[in-house]
Write an enzyme that holds these catalytic residues in place. Structure first.
Site, PDB file in Angstrom:
ATOM      1  N   HIS A 179      61.039   5.897  53.505  1.00 22.45           N
ATOM      2  CA  HIS A 179      60.216   6.929  54.262  1.00 22.45           C
ATOM      3  C   HIS A 179      58.822   6.372  53.893  1.00 22.45           C
ATOM      4  O   HIS A 179      57.913   6.906  54.778  1.00 22.45           O
ATOM      5  CB  HIS A 179      60.489   8.182  53.745  1.00 22.45           C
ATOM      6  CG  HIS A 179      61.459   8.908  54.772  1.00 22.45           C
ATOM      7  ND1 HIS A 179      61.333   8.927  56.098  1.00 22.45           N
ATOM      8  CD2 HIS A 179      62.717   9.384  54.296  1.00 22.45           C
ATOM      9  CE1 HIS A 179      62.669   9.422  56.649  1.00 22.45           C
ATOM     10  NE2 HIS A 179      63.399   9.845  55.719  1.00 22.45           N
TER      11      HIS A 179
ATOM     12  N   GLY B 270      69.001  16.964  50.091  1.00 21.52           N
ATOM     13  CA  GLY B 270      69.443  15.722  49.135  1.00 21.52           C
ATOM     14  C   GLY B 270      68.079  14.957  48.270  1.00 21.52           C
ATOM     15  O   GLY B 270      68.385  15.027  47.097  1.00 21.52           O
ATOM     16  N   ALA B 271      67.145  14.964  48.957  1.00 21.16           N
ATOM     17  CA  ALA B 271      65.710  14.610  48.631  1.00 21.16           C
ATOM     18  C   ALA B 271      64.954  14.506  49.659  1.00 21.16           C
ATOM     19  O   ALA B 271      65.058  15.136  50.933  1.00 21.16           O
ATOM     20  CB  ALA B 271      65.929  12.898  48.329  1.00 21.16           C
ATOM     21  N   MET B 272      63.594  14.631  49.327  1.00 23.42           N
ATOM     22  CA  MET B 272      62.369  14.677  50.112  1.00 23.42           C
ATOM     23  C   MET B 272      61.486  13.707  49.760  1.00 23.42           C
ATOM     24  O   MET B 272      60.903  13.428  48.668  1.00 23.42           O
ATOM     25  CB  MET B 272      61.910  16.049  50.023  1.00 23.42           C
ATOM     26  CG  MET B 272      60.696  16.242  50.747  1.00 23.42           C
ATOM     27  SD  MET B 272      61.241  15.864  52.633  1.00 23.42           S
ATOM     28  CE  MET B 272      59.371  15.392  53.372  1.00 23.42           C
ATOM     29  N   GLU B 273      60.933  13.156  50.718  1.00 21.10           N
ATOM     30  CA  GLU B 273      60.044  11.741  50.865  1.00 21.10           C
ATOM     31  C   GLU B 273      58.470  12.103  50.539  1.00 21.10           C
ATOM     32  O   GLU B 273      57.696  11.100  50.954  1.00 21.10           O
ATOM     33  CB  GLU B 273      60.042  10.860  52.273  1.00 21.10           C
ATOM     34  CG  GLU B 273      59.843  11.417  53.409  1.00 21.10           C
ATOM     35  CD  GLU B 273      60.709  12.309  54.010  1.00 21.10           C
ATOM     36  OE1 GLU B 273      60.430  12.371  55.438  1.00 21.10           O
ATOM     37  OE2 GLU B 273      61.625  12.696  53.627  1.00 21.10           O
ATOM     38  N   ASN B 274      58.217  13.232  49.998  1.00 18.32           N
ATOM     39  CA  ASN B 274      56.792  13.546  49.784  1.00 18.32           C
ATOM     40  C   ASN B 274      56.151  12.353  49.496  1.00 18.32           C
ATOM     41  O   ASN B 274      56.479  11.557  48.263  1.00 18.32           O
ATOM     42  CB  ASN B 274      56.700  14.811  48.924  1.00 18.32           C
ATOM     43  CG  ASN B 274      57.715  15.692  49.115  1.00 18.32           C
ATOM     44  OD1 ASN B 274      57.557  16.622  49.900  1.00 18.32           O
ATOM     45  ND2 ASN B 274      58.556  16.214  47.987  1.00 18.32           N
TER      46      ASN B 274
ATOM     47  N   HIS C 178      66.548   5.308  50.528  1.00 17.57           N
ATOM     48  CA  HIS C 178      66.212   6.129  51.951  1.00 17.57           C
ATOM     49  C   HIS C 178      64.778   6.678  51.529  1.00 17.57           C
ATOM     50  O   HIS C 178      64.066   6.566  52.570  1.00 17.57           O
ATOM     51  CB  HIS C 178      67.438   7.201  52.087  1.00 17.57           C
ATOM     52  CG  HIS C 178      67.060   7.982  53.178  1.00 17.57           C
ATOM     53  ND1 HIS C 178      67.819   7.785  54.526  1.00 17.57           N
ATOM     54  CD2 HIS C 178      66.047   8.895  53.536  1.00 17.57           C
ATOM     55  CE1 HIS C 178      67.136   8.648  55.214  1.00 17.57           C
ATOM     56  NE2 HIS C 178      66.420   9.392  54.782  1.00 17.57           N
ATOM     57  N   GLU C 179      64.481   7.173  50.719  1.00 21.01           N
ATOM     58  CA  GLU C 179      63.351   8.124  50.410  1.00 21.01           C
ATOM     59  C   GLU C 179      62.259   7.128  50.253  1.00 21.01           C
ATOM     60  O   GLU C 179      61.059   7.137  50.791  1.00 21.01           O
ATOM     61  CB  GLU C 179      63.441   8.972  49.255  1.00 21.01           C
ATOM     62  CG  GLU C 179      64.486  10.030  49.309  1.00 21.01           C
ATOM     63  CD  GLU C 179      64.572  10.841  50.558  1.00 21.01           C
ATOM     64  OE1 GLU C 179      63.327  10.974  51.142  1.00 21.01           O
ATOM     65  OE2 GLU C 179      65.480  11.138  51.048  1.00 21.01           O
TER      66      GLU C 179
ATOM     67  N   GLU D 146      64.109   9.521  60.564  1.00 15.44           N
ATOM     68  CA  GLU D 146      65.354   9.617  59.739  1.00 15.44           C
ATOM     69  C   GLU D 146      66.346   8.342  60.327  1.00 15.44           C
ATOM     70  O   GLU D 146      67.167   7.939  59.331  1.00 15.44           O
ATOM     71  CB  GLU D 146      66.025  11.036  59.931  1.00 15.44           C
ATOM     72  CG  GLU D 146      65.439  12.029  59.302  1.00 15.44           C
ATOM     73  CD  GLU D 146      64.927  12.237  57.926  1.00 15.44           C
ATOM     74  OE1 GLU D 146      65.401  11.159  57.289  1.00 15.44           O
ATOM     75  OE2 GLU D 146      63.863  12.688  57.689  1.00 15.44           O
TER      76      GLU D 146
END
Length: 1003
Positions: A435, A395-399, A431-432, A454
């Site tokens: 993180h 869905g997404a990534m918290e880079n 959410h991201e 998570e």
């Protein structure tokens, strides 16, 4: 046939002779190919080689090849911002050899504890508009923790250039290089090993450098390629990253474990008509010597971080700035209109895509600044980019500093997207951003504690959402999204602990599941309530300060929360958070709390046992499951649902306890206020009857969340045989008077009840309605149409046909009702309706609309259309993106007519699907095809599937075991309860309302 006689020799037929001749020629050809691929020589992979073939070259050619960079390529090989052209060089090292590491039956995939990375210099030139190779250079500075005679890094789908690999002692850079006597690649563990002639000295620092060639793959993992159609309809390429959990090693050789943090200095080469972004801001841009039209973007050095958080994107995207934060540059990027002849930073953006970023751009800065206050810690980087990638696996990534999203998780068009799409965008953005503190500033030492990442982000996201959208009542929706969602999975014997030892990447991938996310967030919410909000925030803030830019384990968090709790006197001095929480994280499952009141009602005996959907007399699990349970309760004489701090603790050593001071027997009691505890509650028959009467008399006396809790608990307790269905279904009787969304969503439905809700909310939608009012209308219309309510179906078909006559009018169908209208129209229509939806899918540039249309097309009752839909789902040239093929499969599998078709397709084409996703099993597909099985034949089909494809299940193996258990449980339920339900419905006059109903996949 080949025959052997008494005479010497053997006699063969002409047919066999021809076969042997063909075999001989084939062997010659194969030998030639082996010589070509395995001999060390120059090789440049040219299009149109397929990605599968490219990967085979990487995997099956010499493990560490000695091919050289094309002479047109320039690689910077020093930290200074100067360029040198790569040439073949002579070194003082001995001749190197390449060998394959011997395979072991059981391998340890963890890196040795001998070296610690300190700093990386990474230079990558992705040939996006060429042959999709990546020309790379890496330097890694390391500190020696223990003497060692080899350097071990992670590496996958990369060819190193052995003659360029050098190792130097930082204390003596002018001295001779250390001699590497052998290069080795361990394919099983994805290790590159440099074997040394002399041992590295403890405490010294060394630099390993090398050039390599990588692959810009199409598997949405590592450094990969994506594409979209520009305004002229031409395919435009970009390159993006997805490194979590173990794919940084596909972009450059590295220490690819979360606990091994280092700083990163990144150079990205790009063509001048493109842009690049990474975790930090660009420090300078330099020309690539000898390559006109190419430049290097040199980025500022990062803070210490894990490899899985490194990110880059090279594209022709544009951005808009958000100005709400004075100390952070907040940018939201999307795809460009490329009709200008010379693209640069000032090119025009595609207007429709840019407009869809407005909501993300609005809420992102507000959420980020709120988190700074919540965590009492400033965001540490100078900028925050968010970018929507056309092809994205998650869905997404918290880079860190560069959050990447699937388009449906970041883009929102209020004229086309539904309220549920807006909700999802807010949820994922929140959410991201959570993180950036929990996961990025402080990272779990190993994936065992993935849930800390998570689970915390999944809890904190509701705090961020509530800050920007307080009217949504998201804390009520938490119990639907998280608690009740995961209860089903965690009531299986095949569930798993939250904190679970993992090693191999397949094991790591398996724990990115509902247990880590939903159960993790649920027990953190429970902890927040029993500690109190103030104590919880103090402990979390102290934890983040103590481990800033470092790694930690769950015990570290427990220690800081305990200190805060003892300071605030929210826990007894002799009780620690670890004592409590270990019972929730180190064992699977959850309890059902049984409340048996005394004859006068004023006391109750409370006991606990693990809740299982089906108890097995022959279970091999002999663990004695007990928890530290925070008990909260209130009574009908003076209801107070706001006191969510534990009134009584039930210890894991106690079989039962007595609760005094309850109201008299004519007043109900309710335990687990606002469902803040991660447990179910069962009552004696008298108390259940009192609750039913209260709901019928005035349901508003009971808190909204607890009304949903009572319904959900009762239905699952009845399913498990712990209460009768007379009680469970009796609770439904009040729903005709229910006006809140959450209790309705927690319930199952009968048409007579739904019609009352449908009539009260109406079919016509207003965008000015509150979110939960729109949700409630969507629920009512959805179920009324599913259950065959004619006025609902007439409205749906009328709207869809109006739209077919005027396809460019986006106002005909309310976005809130599109999912219902599209699906029901597909079910009632034929090829014309389906083809119209397919045409709109191809022409739409709104991600949420495209996903909605894909779901709807799986609702058709025409088998040949469903079959066609499955065939094109796993074809990248069809127009369906690889990330959406799972959605298509699910939409077909959730259709009762399509389910047998989907299962057959999955079984017959598993190898094709497995290869399509880059040699990875997709548990979501398996779950969609088999989730509601309940017959002996279906159980056999699951077990046959598991046996046939056992070698290719990898990360999906646990999901298959859960499906087998669920199927057996469903069979047992059908035997025990099906006729009971039918009899109850007939007694209430509902038998004529029974019909087949299915729920299509949700966004």
């Amino acid at each position: 046939m080949v025959s052997f006689g008494k005479k010497s020799g053997c006699f063969i037929s002409k047919t066999v002779g021809w076969l042997l001749a063909i075999f001989f020629v084939s062997a010659l050809v194969a030998t030639g190919l082996l010589v070509y691929f395995y001999a060390p020589h120059h090789r440049i992979m040219e299009a149109p080689v397929t990605d599968t073939e490219r990967l085979e070259i990487f995997r099956n050619a010499p493990n560490i090849a000695t091919t050289k960079t094309p002479t047109t390529t320039t690689i910077i090989t020093t930290k200074a911002p100067t360029t040198t052209t790569t040439t073949s060089t002579t070194t003082t090292s001995r001749p190197t050899t390449t060998t394959e590491a011997p395979k072991e039956e059981k391998i340890n995939v963890r890196l040795p504890n001998t070296l610690k990375p300190l700093h990386y210099l990474v230079k990558l030139q992705p040939l996006i508009n060429g042959n999709f190779s990546i020309l790379g250079y890496v330097e890694v500075e390391m500190e020696v923790l223990e003497p060692t005679s080899n350097v071990t890094l992670h590496m996958a789908d990369i060819i190193t250039k052995n003659e360029t690999i050098k190792l130097r002692d930082l204390n003596n850079l002018e001295g001779p290089e250390l001699v590497i006597k052998k290069h080795e690649y361990d394919r099983e563990r994805e290790f590159y090993l440099a074997h040394l002639e002399e041992e590295l000295q403890q405490g010294h620092k060394y630099i390993l450098s090398m050039e390599f060639t990588g692959l810009l793959n199409d598997k949405m993992a590592g450094f990969y390629r994506s594409s979209y159609r520009n305004a002229e309809g031409n395919k435009t390429w970009l390159a993006a990253t997805q490194f979590q959990p173990t794919s940084a090693r596909r972009a450059f050789p590295c220490f690819d474990e979360p606990g091994l943090k280092a700083t990163f200095e990144v150079y990205l080469a790009r063509q001048e008509n493109m842009t690049s972004i990474s975790n930090m801001l660009i420090n300078e841009t330099l020309p690539v010597e000898g390559q006109e039209g190419w430049v290097w973007d040199h980025y500022d050095t990062t803070v210490p971080m894990s490899t899985y958080l490194v990110a880059f994107v090279v594209s022709d995207f544009a951005y808009r700035n958000a100005t709400d934060i004075d100390h952070v540059l907040f940018r939201v990027a999307c795809a460009l209109n490329t009709h200008l002849p010379n693209l640069s930073y000032t090119v025009w953006a595609r207007e429709a895509a840019l407009d869809q970023t407005e909501y993300s751009r609005k809420i992102g800065p507000a959420i980020l600044t709120h988190y700074e206050d919540y965590f009492n810690q400033s965001y540490p980087l100078p900028k925050q980019d968010m970018i929507a990638i056309p092809d994205f696996s998650a869905g997404a990534m918290e880079n860190w500093g560069l959050i990447t999203y699937r388009e449906t998780a970041m883009l929102y068009d209020p004229a086309v997207s539904a309220p549920v799409n807006q909700y999802r965008v807010a949820l994922v953005v929140a959410h991201e951003l959570a993180h950036q503190w929990f996961g990025n500033i402080v990272t779990p030492t190993w994936w065992t504690d993935l849930w800390l990442n998570e689970g915390f982000a999944s809890f904190v996201q509701y705090i961020g959402m509530d800050h920007v959208e307080p009217s949504w009542k998201v804390h009520e929706q938490f119990i639907l999204d998280k608690v009740q969602n995961v209860f089903s999975e965690d009531s299986l014997e095949s569930s798993h602990e939250i904190s679970i030892p993992v090693g191999h990447p397949n094991e790591i991938s398996q724990i990115f599941d509902g247990i880590s996310y939903n159960k993790g967030s649920s027990i953190i919410r429970m902890m927040n309530h029993f500690l109190t909000e103030a104590t919880f925030r103090k402990g979390v803030s102290d934890y983040l300060d103590a481990f800033q830019y470092d790694t930690a384990e769950q015990d570290d968090l427990w220690r800081h929360l305990t200190t805060a709790a003892h300071q605030d006197d929210t826990l007894p001095q002799d009780l620690t958070v670890k004592t409590i929480m270990d019972t929730w994280t180190l064992q699977m499952g959850y309890p059902v709390i049984k409340v048996e009141r005394s004859p006068d009602g004023t006391t109750a005996t409370v006991s606990q046992e693990r809740f299982l959907t089906v108890k097995k007399n022959d279970s091999e699990d002999t663990h004695d499951y007990k928890w530290w349970v925070p008990l909260t309760y209130t009574g009908g004489d003076d209801p107070n649902f706001n006191e969510t701090r534990a009134k009584v603790w039930m210890k894991d050593s106690e079989t039962h306890i007595t609760i005094p001071s309850l109201p008299t027997k004519d007043q109900w009691v309710i335990f687990n206020l606002q469902e803040t505890g991660y447990y179910r509650v069962n009552y004696d028959q008298d108390n259940w009857n009192l609750l039913i009467q209260q709901l019928l008399t005035d349901h508003r006396v009971i808190n909204t969340i607890n009304r949903a809790q009572i319904i959900d608990d009762a239905m699952d307790l009845a399913r498990a045989g712990q209460i009768s269905y007379d009680v469970a279904l009796g609770l439904y009787s009040y729903l005709g008077n229910e006006v809140e969304y959450v209790p309705w969503k927690a319930a199952n439905y009968l048409l007579d009840m739904v019609v009352q809700l449908y009539d009260s909310v109406g079919f016509d939608n207003s965008l000015d309605d509150l979110l939960l009012e729109q949700y409630k209308r969507n629920t009512a219309v959805d179920w009324a149409c599913k259950l065959g309510h004619k006025p609902c179906l007439d409205n749906v078909l009328n709207l869809y046909r109006q739209w077919m006559l005027n396809p460019h009018n986006e106002t005909i169908i309310s976005p809130n009702l599109k999912s219902v209208v599209y699906c029901r129209a597909m079910a009632a229509g034929g090829e014309e309706e389906w083809e119209f939806a397919w045409d709109r899918y191809l022409k739409s540039n709104v991600g949420s609309e495209k996903s909605r249309l894909l779901r709807a097309m799986g609702c058709t009752n025409k088998l040949w259309l469903l079959s066609r839909f499955l065939e094109i789902a796993f074809n990248t040239e069809s127009g369906i993106r690889k990330q959406d093929s799972q959605l298509v499969f699910s939409s077909v599998a959730f259709n009762p007519i399509g389910r047998p078709l989907a299962l057959t397709y999955l079984n017959n084409h598993w190898k094709k699907i497995y290869d399509y996703f880059g040699g990875k099993a997709k548990s979501h597909l398996i779950n969609s095809a088999m989730s509601n099985f309940n017959t002996e034949q279906q159980l056999k089909e699951v077990m046959d599937f598991e046996k046939k494809h056992r070698d290719d299940l990898d990360a999906a193996s646990r999901k298959v075991q859960q499906i087998i258990e669920r199927t057996k449980n469903n069979m047992a339920w059908m035997d025990a309860n099906y006729q009971t339900i039918v009899n109850w419905l007939e007694q209430k006059g509902y038998s004529s309302k029974l019909r087949s109903v299915w729920v299509e996949p949700q966004p």
